[in-house]
Write a protein that holds these residues in place. Sequence first.
Motif, mmCIF file in Angstrom:
data_model
loop_
_atom_site.group_PDB
_atom_site.id
_atom_site.type_symbol
_atom_site.label_atom_id
_atom_site.label_comp_id
_atom_site.label_asym_id
_atom_site.label_seq_id
_atom_site.Cartn_x
_atom_site.Cartn_y
_atom_site.Cartn_z
ATOM 1 N N SER A 246 21.090 -21.555 -10.342
ATOM 2 C CA SER A 246 20.924 -22.041 -11.707
ATOM 3 C C SER A 246 20.522 -20.937 -12.688
ATOM 4 C CB SER A 246 19.880 -23.169 -11.745
ATOM 5 O OG SER A 246 18.657 -22.740 -11.184
ATOM 6 N N VAL A 247 20.552 -19.682 -12.213
ATOM 7 C CA VAL A 247 20.158 -18.536 -13.050
ATOM 8 C C VAL A 247 21.273 -17.489 -13.010
ATOM 9 C CG1 VAL A 247 18.420 -16.728 -13.423
ATOM 10 C CG2 VAL A 247 17.728 -18.949 -12.479
ATOM 11 N N PRO A 248 21.688 -16.943 -14.145
ATOM 12 C CA PRO A 248 22.722 -15.893 -14.135
ATOM 13 C C PRO A 248 22.343 -14.750 -13.200
ATOM 14 C CG PRO A 248 22.300 -16.607 -16.378
ATOM 15 C CD PRO A 248 21.255 -17.271 -15.530
ATOM 16 N N LYS A 249 23.313 -14.254 -12.426
ATOM 17 C CA LYS A 249 22.996 -13.263 -11.402
ATOM 18 C C LYS A 249 22.826 -11.859 -11.950
ATOM 19 C CE LYS A 249 27.845 -12.496 -10.030
ATOM 20 N NZ LYS A 249 28.793 -12.546 -8.899
ATOM 21 N N ARG A 250 23.061 -11.664 -13.266
ATOM 22 C CA ARG A 250 22.995 -10.311 -13.819
ATOM 23 C C ARG A 250 21.613 -9.677 -13.678
ATOM 24 N NH1 ARG A 250 23.417 -13.749 -18.287
ATOM 25 N NH2 ARG A 250 21.587 -13.789 -19.651
ATOM 26 N N THR A 251 20.552 -10.506 -13.690
ATOM 27 C CA THR A 251 19.207 -9.933 -13.592
ATOM 28 C C THR A 251 18.973 -9.328 -12.206
ATOM 29 O OG1 THR A 251 18.351 -12.131 -13.042
ATOM 30 C CG2 THR A 251 18.173 -11.421 -15.329
ATOM 31 N N ILE A 252 19.425 -10.020 -11.182
ATOM 32 C CA ILE A 252 19.258 -9.501 -9.821
ATOM 33 C C ILE A 252 20.186 -8.311 -9.582
ATOM 34 C CG2 ILE A 252 19.711 -10.054 -7.386
ATOM 35 C CD1 ILE A 252 16.989 -11.005 -8.367
ATOM 36 N N GLU A 253 21.365 -8.346 -10.171
ATOM 37 C CA GLU A 253 22.266 -7.195 -10.059
ATOM 38 C C GLU A 253 21.661 -5.969 -10.744
ATOM 39 O OE1 GLU A 253 26.589 -9.486 -9.790
ATOM 40 O OE2 GLU A 253 25.819 -8.863 -11.745
ATOM 41 N N ALA A 254 20.961 -6.184 -11.867
ATOM 42 C CA ALA A 254 20.279 -5.075 -12.545
ATOM 43 C C ALA A 254 19.164 -4.516 -11.670
ATOM 44 C CB ALA A 254 19.714 -5.547 -13.885
ATOM 45 N N LEU A 255 18.472 -5.403 -10.966
ATOM 46 C CA LEU A 255 17.407 -4.977 -10.059
ATOM 47 C C LEU A 255 17.980 -4.163 -8.903
ATOM 48 C CD1 LEU A 255 14.454 -5.074 -9.149
ATOM 49 C CD2 LEU A 255 14.943 -7.294 -8.065
ATOM 50 N N GLN A 256 19.086 -4.617 -8.357
ATOM 51 C CA GLN A 256 19.745 -3.883 -7.270
ATOM 52 C C GLN A 256 20.166 -2.497 -7.750
ATOM 53 O OE1 GLN A 256 23.681 -5.215 -6.086
ATOM 54 N NE2 GLN A 256 23.205 -4.849 -3.914
ATOM 55 N N ALA A 257 20.701 -2.429 -8.971
ATOM 56 C CA ALA A 257 21.124 -1.148 -9.539
ATOM 57 C C ALA A 257 19.941 -0.214 -9.750
ATOM 58 C CB ALA A 257 21.855 -1.374 -10.863
ATOM 59 N N ALA A 258 18.790 -0.783 -10.143
ATOM 60 C CA ALA A 258 17.588 0.025 -10.357
ATOM 61 C C ALA A 258 17.098 0.635 -9.047
ATOM 62 C CB ALA A 258 16.494 -0.823 -10.984
ATOM 63 N N VAL A 259 17.190 -0.127 -7.964
ATOM 64 C CA VAL A 259 16.811 0.404 -6.647
ATOM 65 C C VAL A 259 17.772 1.513 -6.228
ATOM 66 C CG1 VAL A 259 16.600 -0.150 -4.185
ATOM 67 C CG2 VAL A 259 15.716 -1.749 -5.913
ATOM 68 N N LYS A 260 19.061 1.276 -6.466
ATOM 69 C CA LYS A 260 20.074 2.270 -6.108
ATOM 70 C C LYS A 260 19.907 3.559 -6.900
ATOM 71 C CE LYS A 260 25.031 2.672 -5.220
ATOM 72 N NZ LYS A 260 26.348 1.973 -5.233
ATOM 73 N N SER A 261 19.440 3.455 -8.156
ATOM 74 C CA SER A 261 19.246 4.645 -8.998
ATOM 75 C C SER A 261 18.155 5.560 -8.438
ATOM 76 C CB SER A 261 18.890 4.233 -10.430
ATOM 77 O OG SER A 261 17.577 3.701 -10.505
ATOM 78 N N LYS A 262 17.336 5.000 -7.558
ATOM 79 C CA LYS A 262 16.274 5.785 -6.915
ATOM 80 C C LYS A 262 16.690 6.207 -5.499
ATOM 81 C CE LYS A 262 12.825 3.154 -9.533
ATOM 82 N NZ LYS A 262 12.523 4.211 -10.514
ATOM 83 N N ASN A 263 18.017 6.171 -5.273
ATOM 84 C CA ASN A 263 18.601 6.603 -3.994
ATOM 85 C C ASN A 263 18.153 5.745 -2.810
ATOM 86 O OD1 ASN A 263 20.045 8.828 -5.169
ATOM 87 N ND2 ASN A 263 18.098 9.941 -5.254
ATOM 88 N N GLN A 264 17.929 4.476 -3.090
ATOM 89 C CA GLN A 264 17.590 3.518 -2.045
ATOM 90 C C GLN A 264 18.589 2.363 -2.111
ATOM 91 O OE1 GLN A 264 15.104 4.009 0.211
ATOM 92 N NE2 GLN A 264 14.608 5.970 -0.757
ATOM 93 N N GLU A 265 18.610 1.549 -1.072
ATOM 94 C CA GLU A 265 19.550 0.429 -1.041
ATOM 95 C C GLU A 265 18.815 -0.884 -0.784
ATOM 96 O OE1 GLU A 265 22.775 0.402 -1.650
ATOM 97 O OE2 GLU A 265 23.008 2.581 -1.876
ATOM 98 N N VAL A 266 19.250 -1.936 -1.460
ATOM 99 C CA VAL A 266 18.811 -3.290 -1.155
ATOM 100 C C VAL A 266 20.026 -4.186 -1.357
ATOM 101 C CG1 VAL A 266 18.035 -3.802 -3.528
ATOM 102 C CG2 VAL A 266 17.074 -5.077 -1.587
ATOM 103 N N VAL A 267 20.264 -5.079 -0.409
ATOM 104 C CA VAL A 267 21.440 -5.938 -0.511
ATOM 105 C C VAL A 267 21.067 -7.245 -1.209
ATOM 106 C CG1 VAL A 267 22.417 -4.976 1.604
ATOM 107 C CG2 VAL A 267 21.077 -7.096 1.718
ATOM 108 N N ILE A 268 22.072 -7.886 -1.793
ATOM 109 C CA ILE A 268 21.878 -9.239 -2.300
ATOM 110 C C ILE A 268 22.149 -10.170 -1.127
ATOM 111 C CG2 ILE A 268 22.727 -11.012 -3.875
ATOM 112 C CD1 ILE A 268 23.263 -8.814 -5.915
ATOM 113 N N GLY A 269 21.096 -10.831 -0.683
ATOM 114 C CA GLY A 269 21.154 -11.588 0.569
ATOM 115 C C GLY A 269 21.849 -12.933 0.484
ATOM 116 N N GLY A 270 22.189 -13.343 -0.713
ATOM 117 C CA GLY A 270 22.856 -14.628 -0.885
ATOM 118 C C GLY A 270 22.305 -15.376 -2.092
ATOM 119 N N THR A 271 22.799 -16.594 -2.245
ATOM 120 C CA THR A 271 22.385 -17.434 -3.369
ATOM 121 C C THR A 271 21.469 -18.547 -2.883
ATOM 122 O OG1 THR A 271 24.454 -17.022 -4.557
ATOM 123 C CG2 THR A 271 23.188 -18.940 -5.227
ATOM 124 N N LEU A 272 20.336 -18.703 -3.555
ATOM 125 C CA LEU A 272 19.391 -19.767 -3.241
ATOM 126 C C LEU A 272 19.497 -20.874 -4.282
ATOM 127 C CD1 LEU A 272 16.212 -17.677 -2.344
ATOM 128 C CD2 LEU A 272 18.055 -18.421 -0.818
#
Length: 303
Positions: A246-272
Amino acid sequence: MKKIMILLVVLIAVSCKTTEKKQNGKLNVVTTTTMITDLVKNIGGDKIEINGLMGAGVDPHLYKASEGDVSKLFNADIVIYNGLHLEGKLEEVFEKMQHQNKKTIVISDVIDKKNLIGSELFASNYDPHIWFDITNWTKMTSYVADKLAQIDVENASFYKENAKIYLEKLEELNKQVATKINELPQEKRILVTAHDAFNYFGRQHKFNVVGLQGLSTATEAGVQDVQKLAKFIIDKKVKAIFVESSVPKRTIEALQAAVKSKNQEVVIGGTLYSDALGSAGTIEGTYIGMYNANVNTIVNALK
């Protein structure tokens, strides 16, 4: 002013109209969220006519009543809603209804205030996402059944028997969920989502829950919020983060990108499923199916 005029017109129309119950012998019940609609269907069965205002993927924090919705609310024999300002933009309508002595059932009323999670940042001063504690949901099941039985005495035993059956299913759900969550070590029970909808879930199942947005999706996450949470994810070695239906996924995608910008990885585990169930007619379109789906998604992604 426009909304008030609409309400007045509806009230006049209602006063001249025979209720649905008089027409077909069934209570005309209007519910707000999909979770409440599913609950009332389980209890009311074919003894009620139910109208759910919100569908799959609808965010109750941002939901605005249309003129048609207002008409449904004021034509109902009973209106059942969450309360605690979850349906924030409907509060004015609910207040008008109370002044007109319309029958309402506020399911959060049954939860003792000491068992609510407080929040000075939310309108009610409490976290309204109470359905994610299964214990709360069992109390609300009994509460709704008792209220319906008081209003519709003729079918009281029917409502109470249905509630008994549903409570047995919730007890089984609790066992299934506990078994699945026990697959996940305590140190991996860190749940990062789009907004703070899972605090009751976290309290019941011993998860550290962190939402990018606040309790209401009306609150936007800023750049600093994203950067701060990205650091938390890296420091805690969080494997997966989650979007919400019920929430646009762009915020979590931005968070994933922020982690990646620090040379780390986090996956999007799915939709709740957070503030709404899945599509009608699917397993996830029921409270029990939604809860099981969420737990399976969380545990499988964080292992």
